[in-house]
Scaffold this active site. Sequence first.
Site, short mmCIF file in Angstrom:
data_model
loop_
_atom_site.label_atom_id
_atom_site.label_comp_id
_atom_site.label_asym_id
_atom_site.label_seq_id
_atom_site.Cartn_x
_atom_site.Cartn_y
_atom_site.Cartn_z
N ILE A 10 -10.99 65.72 15.31
CA ILE A 10 -10.81 66.10 13.90
C ILE A 10 -10.52 64.89 13.02
CG2 ILE A 10 -8.33 66.61 14.02
CD1 ILE A 10 -8.99 69.13 12.28
N ASN A 23 4.39 70.01 13.60
CA ASN A 23 5.65 70.69 13.93
C ASN A 23 6.47 70.71 12.64
OD1 ASN A 23 7.36 68.27 13.79
ND2 ASN A 23 6.34 67.68 15.69
N VAL A 32 -2.89 67.28 18.41
CA VAL A 32 -3.57 67.03 17.14
C VAL A 32 -2.64 66.31 16.17
CG1 VAL A 32 -4.56 68.17 15.10
CG2 VAL A 32 -5.19 68.95 17.38
N ASP A 33 -1.39 66.73 16.12
CA ASP A 33 -0.42 66.14 15.20
C ASP A 33 -0.30 64.63 15.46
OD1 ASP A 33 1.61 65.93 13.29
OD2 ASP A 33 3.15 66.83 14.57
N SER A 121 -1.98 76.29 17.11
CA SER A 121 -1.13 76.98 18.10
C SER A 121 -1.79 77.24 19.45
CB SER A 121 -0.54 78.29 17.55
OG SER A 121 0.37 78.02 16.50
N GLY A 123 -2.77 74.99 21.62
CA GLY A 123 -2.46 73.94 22.58
C GLY A 123 -1.07 74.13 23.17
N TYR A 125 1.59 75.04 21.93
CA TYR A 125 2.36 76.18 21.45
C TYR A 125 2.03 77.48 22.18
CZ TYR A 125 4.71 73.72 17.61
OH TYR A 125 5.52 72.89 16.86
#
Length: 173
Positions: A10, A23, A32-33, A121, A123, A125
């Site tokens: 991404i 988060n 991703v974050d 969410s 992944g 999460y």
Amino acid sequence: MDIELLQGDITTRDVDAIVNAANSSLLGGGGVDGAIHRAAGGQLLEACRALRQTDYPEGLPVGQAVATDAFNLPARWVIHTVGPNALAGQTDPELLRQAFANSLAVAERIGAATIAFPAISAGVYGWDADDVARTAVQAVGNHPGTCLERVEFVLFSDRVARAFQAAFEELRG
């Protein structure tokens, strides 16, 4: 509005806005974050710290979304949203829907015509990819906005890509 399903990174998408599955601290993390923070550079962390000091001293609530500049990314903006963490007991599908819908609303507000989403969410999460895909595709399909021309779902694995493809085909009927 065109909807595209892609598999890849991404952080390389040439769109107006990319969505960060953040988060609540907004200060980076894994998945991703972490990838978005690394690719955007240290200025993104500084922008997120400023948000924490002003608008979100307790962190960004689950389901909400906020935009920052994208700094070193090809996109113009990063829209940060916090998806629900199923592993922490946050299993209400409405919270997941809100993460997608509120990100779309922020995109409209900042004037983005193109946006790229991860599988929020799905992944670490712990949400099932099929549930995330159905919720995401329905949120985009039901979005009442007018300025979005293209929505991309940029997915990280074959399994998640298949789940989104099935949800997209179900939406098209």
